[in-house]
Design an enzyme around this catalytic site. Structure first.
Site, PDB file in Angstrom:
ATOM      1  N   LYS A 172      12.262  10.098  -3.932  1.00 38.41           N
ATOM      2  CA  LYS A 172      12.436   9.463  -2.654  1.00 38.41           C
ATOM      3  C   LYS A 172      12.550   7.858  -3.019  1.00 38.41           C
ATOM      4  O   LYS A 172      11.841   7.060  -3.394  1.00 38.41           O
ATOM      5  CB  LYS A 172      11.115   9.444  -1.924  1.00 38.41           C
ATOM      6  N   CYS A 212     -37.642 -11.798  -4.480  1.00 36.15           N
ATOM      7  CA  CYS A 212     -36.871 -10.916  -3.624  1.00 36.15           C
ATOM      8  C   CYS A 212     -36.697  -9.577  -3.910  1.00 36.15           C
ATOM      9  O   CYS A 212     -36.576  -9.180  -4.901  1.00 36.15           O
ATOM     10  CB  CYS A 212     -35.519 -11.846  -3.561  1.00 36.15           C
TER      11      CYS A 212
HETATM   12  S1  IVH Z   1      16.783  13.199   2.894  1.00 41.27           S
HETATM   13  C1  IVH Z   1      16.183  13.271   7.471  1.00 41.27           C
HETATM   14  N1  IVH Z   1      16.152  12.620   0.343  1.00 41.27           N
HETATM   15  O1  IVH Z   1      13.954   8.362   3.117  1.00 41.27           O
HETATM   16  C2  IVH Z   1      16.539  12.305   6.547  1.00 41.27           C
HETATM   17  N2  IVH Z   1      16.052  10.998   2.166  1.00 41.27           N
HETATM   18  O2  IVH Z   1      11.631   8.226   5.009  1.00 41.27           O
HETATM   19  C3  IVH Z   1      16.914  12.919   5.397  1.00 41.27           C
HETATM   20  N3  IVH Z   1      15.313   8.695   1.151  1.00 41.27           N
HETATM   21  O3  IVH Z   1      15.936   7.669   5.952  1.00 41.27           O
HETATM   22  C4  IVH Z   1      16.585  12.406   4.492  1.00 41.27           C
HETATM   23  N4  IVH Z   1      15.376   9.339  -1.067  1.00 41.27           N
HETATM   24  O4  IVH Z   1      16.883   6.903   3.631  1.00 41.27           O
HETATM   25  C5  IVH Z   1      16.286  12.191   1.495  1.00 41.27           C
HETATM   26  N5  IVH Z   1      16.122  12.227  -1.957  1.00 41.27           N
HETATM   27  C6  IVH Z   1      16.096  11.568  -0.912  1.00 41.27           C
HETATM   28  C7  IVH Z   1      15.742  10.324  -0.383  1.00 41.27           C
HETATM   29  C8  IVH Z   1      15.461  10.015   1.203  1.00 41.27           C
HETATM   30  C9  IVH Z   1      15.253   8.359  -0.110  1.00 41.27           C
HETATM   31  C10 IVH Z   1      14.995   7.872   2.413  1.00 41.27           C
HETATM   32  C11 IVH Z   1      15.980   8.173   3.513  1.00 41.27           C
HETATM   33  C12 IVH Z   1      15.132   8.488   4.576  1.00 41.27           C
HETATM   34  C13 IVH Z   1      14.158   8.039   4.356  1.00 41.27           C
HETATM   35  C14 IVH Z   1      13.130   8.673   5.368  1.00 41.27           C
END
Ligand code: IVH
Length: 747
Positions: free
Chosen positions: A133, A492
């Site tokens: 992520k 104490c």
């Molecule tokens: S799938 C429904 N895959 O995380 C949105 N998101 O917290 C689909 N993000 O807005 C996202 N790495 O910008 C996906 N490998 C990854 C990701 C990722 C970062 C971000 C993305 C999203 C946010 C949500």
């Protein structure tokens, strides 16, 4: 809470959340950490759940993303750019899988669904595609006829900002798609009939690539160094670096920031040209509508590979996991190598690999059911200070502690946070009833990091400093140059009890098996006035106490007997000398071992007493690793009659000492890690802190509490503290847990 009170709180929360959201999404300034903002949103969400009549359409809970910036052209997304649900533990992920299972089971169309869906409902584990992520900015890039046409930010999810010119400066975004061959598509598992359709879509049709634009840590550090030299404002973090770069009008700035881009979704939109192509190949519009959800592309793995051969960067670390057990192992692996990755990540996104699940599971509220963000523990949260308690330490120091409305931080429920001392309360400007941001890093006790003054209701109360000890009501003073209040009463009750519980604690004599309750009982019944009395106890003494059965008494005496030989470093630490922690205690044990090479096991306490009592103040001051405050305190301790008598009493009670391996190794000035110093920060996953320290010391390494240029290694675990930043700043070598283990086993 009454409805009126809830209304007031909701109003205040909305204003505060909107302020930070505006700063973040529109001005690209981070005025509060994402974790603390989530915590405020969570409180608002809970209140709105409790009082649904108070939900208004403008509530921050009712939308996603930020507002598109006026200065940019707007760009409408072909399909909303939604967000993700967050999980913080294995339990959350298991619940998610179960929820999806129940959802599918409740669908009437279940019998007509693909067999894997029915097997999933029947309890079979699906395949997951796990991705890093990335912590950057989500971007949607449209390609038409193989050429980059438009790039947009997420904006409010439906409408984003057109940032095409800036995105064009990102080297890893292709301006035209790579022309792929039939063979390449075949190797990705596409069937004959689909291959030509895909080639036509790439050459003539519309494709969208969604992904994250990121700034590498290396670029971030180099840019900030440059900005510092130029006297320009520095970037707060890599995410801000990306947002500030893409959401401004000068493409030169984007180009300078050397951004990167990784794709995480490929969309085949339902546009006129795509319809035409589908019809040409005798595919239906229904198939086009779910082309990227199982009808054409079959797995997330395949869609990832397709984006890659079309010229995009995808993450090599991403992995197919057969079931949750593998997902959890992947998560742990990623957590360990997180610090070493070139870019910042904040967790793992767990996605159903079979895209037919995406179509069937669909979206609920603001996020899809078919994927989940499994995040690293948040180390900040917001909560309310209900009271301030003054806790009495073993040296009489009164430490203010905030009693909090319980809140979860990094997977642990926190109801207390340290406020350190009175100066800290003044620095924070804290009042009782305040909403605060609390922080928990590694194994460290949670602390209050700031006060959200905008959320005050006017009913907050001033905090008073203690004029007398809350336990004995004895005189309390604050010595010159000291920040702490201290109870000066040598009798104490609280101070003496804390001394005893410290003596038996795990890292001191390790007699913690006795339990604090028993120590308290022995003390309050007068059977134990000082720690030496513990070794004079008889079974009959214990049996005279209420609720003491024979077996329990026997066990206690046995435990005490097993601890009559104590290693010197632990014994010195157990004495609770002011300012003397474990590390200083170890340094003293080493000093003693060096001076008395003939002594190894079971020597008398009197040897130790005589040795330390003979040291002059200059000798204490000359000791390396011992600061001026500590040496003064040690000199005083070994010249105090009361203390010397206590040591004699220990000796008479049958306590003797020995030297642990680490002191012997250090004294012999040997061991493979000789001359190397280590600082630990953050929590390790496989070793406890103590185990790691013991292993390092046993090999001749030294443990320090502060990072300096002289530090050889900083060992970084999960949720590290400031020491990690300091290490990076000073260029000290950083080790993760695996590397530490390798170092310990390889030497
Ligand atoms: S799938 C429904 N895959 O995380 C949105 N998101 O917290 C689909 N993000 O807005 C996202 N790495 O910008 C996906 N490998 C990854 C990701 C990722 C970062 C971000 C993305 C999203 C946010 C949500």
């Amino acid at each position: 809470m009454t409805s009126e009170q809830a209304k007031n709180r909701i109003e205040k929360l909305k204003v505060e959340i909107n302020l930070h959201r505006y700063n973040y999404h529109v001005l690209d300034q981070e005025s509060i950490s994402p974790a603390a903002l989530d915590s405020l949103k969570n409180e608002l969400y809970q209140l709105e759940n409790e009082f649904p009549e108070l939900i208004t359409p403008d509530s921050p809970t009712q939308r996603i993303g930020g507002e598109p910036l006026e200065k940019f052209q707007k760009s409408i997304h072909s399909r909303p750019m939604i967000s993700l649900f967050d999980a913080f533990s294995e339990g959350d992920i298991i619940d998610w899988e179960e929820k999806d299972r129940r959802f599918l089971a409740s669908q009437e169309i279940l019998p007509t669904l693909f067999p894997e869906a029915r097997q999933f409902v029947g309890g079979q584990e699906p395949e997951y595609f796990c991705e890093l992520k990335l912590d950057g900015l989500a971007i949607n890039i449209n390609f038409h006829g193989g050429l980059l046409e438009k790039a947009a930010t997420r904006g409010d999810g439906k409408v984003g900002e057109d940032v095409t010119t800036n995105v064009r400066t990102i080297a890893s975004v292709p301006l035209s798609l790579r022309l792929i061959s039939q063979e390449e598509l075949k190797s990705l598992g596409f069937s004959e009939q689909i291959i030509d359709l895909i080639i036509s879509l790439v050459r003539e049709g519309d494709l969208e690539f969604r992904g994250e634009s990121v700034m590498t840590k290396k670029v971030f550090t180099a840019l900030n160094e440059k900005y510092r030299k130029l006297g320009k404002a520095e970037l707060a973090n890599t995410r801000n670096g990306v947002a500030g770069s893409l959401r401004q009008l000068d493409p030169k700035i984007s180009a300078e920031r050397l951004l990167d881009f990784f794709v995480y979704d490929l969309i085949i939109p339902n546009t006129e040209i795509n319809q035409e192509i589908f019809e040409r190949f005798n595919f239906s519009i229904a198939q086009l509508k779910s082309a990227d959800r199982g009808a054409l592309l079959s797995t997330r793995f395949q869609s990832n590979a397709l984006a890659s051969i079309l010229g995009f960067k995808t993450l090599e670390a991403n992995r197919i996991c057969a079931g949750l057990k593998e997902v959890f192992a992947f998560f742990k692996e990623v957590a360990l190598k997180r610090e070493k990755l070139p870019f910042d990540i904040d967790g793992v996104v767990v996605k159903f690999n079979d895209l037919r699940f995406w179509e069937t599971l669909g979206i609920v509220g603001k996020a899809p059911r078919y994927m989940m963000a499994y995040k690293f523990p948040a180390i900040q949260a917001t909560t309310i200070v209900e009271d301030v308690l003054w806790q009495i330490g073993r040296t009489g120091v009164l430490t203010p502690t905030a009693a909090l409305t319980p809140v979860a931080v990094a997977g642990v429920t926190i109801s207390r946070a340290t406020l350190h001392n009175w100066d800290e309360i003044e620095r924070l400007g804290l009042m009782i009833g305040d909403t605060v941001i609390i922080e928990r890093a590694g194994d460290v006790i949670p602390k209050v990091s700031s006060v959200l003054v905008n959320l005050r209701s006017g009913l907050e109360k001033k905090i008073n400093y203690p004029r007398v000890c809350p336990r004995c009501e004895g005189l309390v003073t604050k010595e010159d140059g000291e920040v702490a209040f201290r109870c000066l009463n040598p009798k104490c009750y609280a101070v003496n009890l804390r001394r005893l519980t410290h003596f038996v604690s795990k890292n001191a004599t390790g007699l913690d098996g006795l339990g604090v309750k028993i120590v308290e009982q022995l003390f309050s019944e007068g059977l134990m006035k000082d720690a030496a009395d513990l070794f004079l106890l008889h079974e009959s003494d214990l049996l005279s106490l209420p609720r003491f059965a024979e077996k329990k008494a026997k066990n206690i005496i046995k435990t005490i007997d097993e601890h009559r030989v104590i290693s010197l470093n632990r014994f010195i630490f157990a004495l609770g000398i002011r300012h003397v922690g474990e590390e200083s205690a170890s340094a003293l044990a080493t000093l003693f071992a060096k001076s008395k090479p003939e002594l190894k096991a079971n020597f008398s306490l009197l040897e130790v007493k005589d040795f330390f009592a003979s040291l002059k103040i200059e000798e204490w001051q000359d000791l390396e690793d011992i600061g001026p405050k500590v040496s003064e305190s040690l000199f005083e301790f070994w010249h105090n009659d009361h203390n010397l008598k206590l040591l004699e009493k220990f000796s008479q009670s049958g306590v003797s000492l020995n030297l642990d391996q680490a002191s012997l190794t250090a004294a012999a000035d040997s061991g493979p890690l000789k001359g190397q110093s280590f600082v630990l920060t953050g929590s390790l996953l496989r070793l406890t802190r103590e185990e790691a320290k013991d292993k390092i010391k046993a090999l001749g390494g030294q443990i320090s509490s502060a990072v300096s240029r002289k530090t050889s290694f900083v060992v970084v675990g999960e949720a590290p503290g400031d020491k990690y930043e300091k290490a990076k700043e000073l260029g000290v070598k950083i080790l993760n847990e695996t590397e530490l283990e390798q170092l310990l086993s390889g030497v």
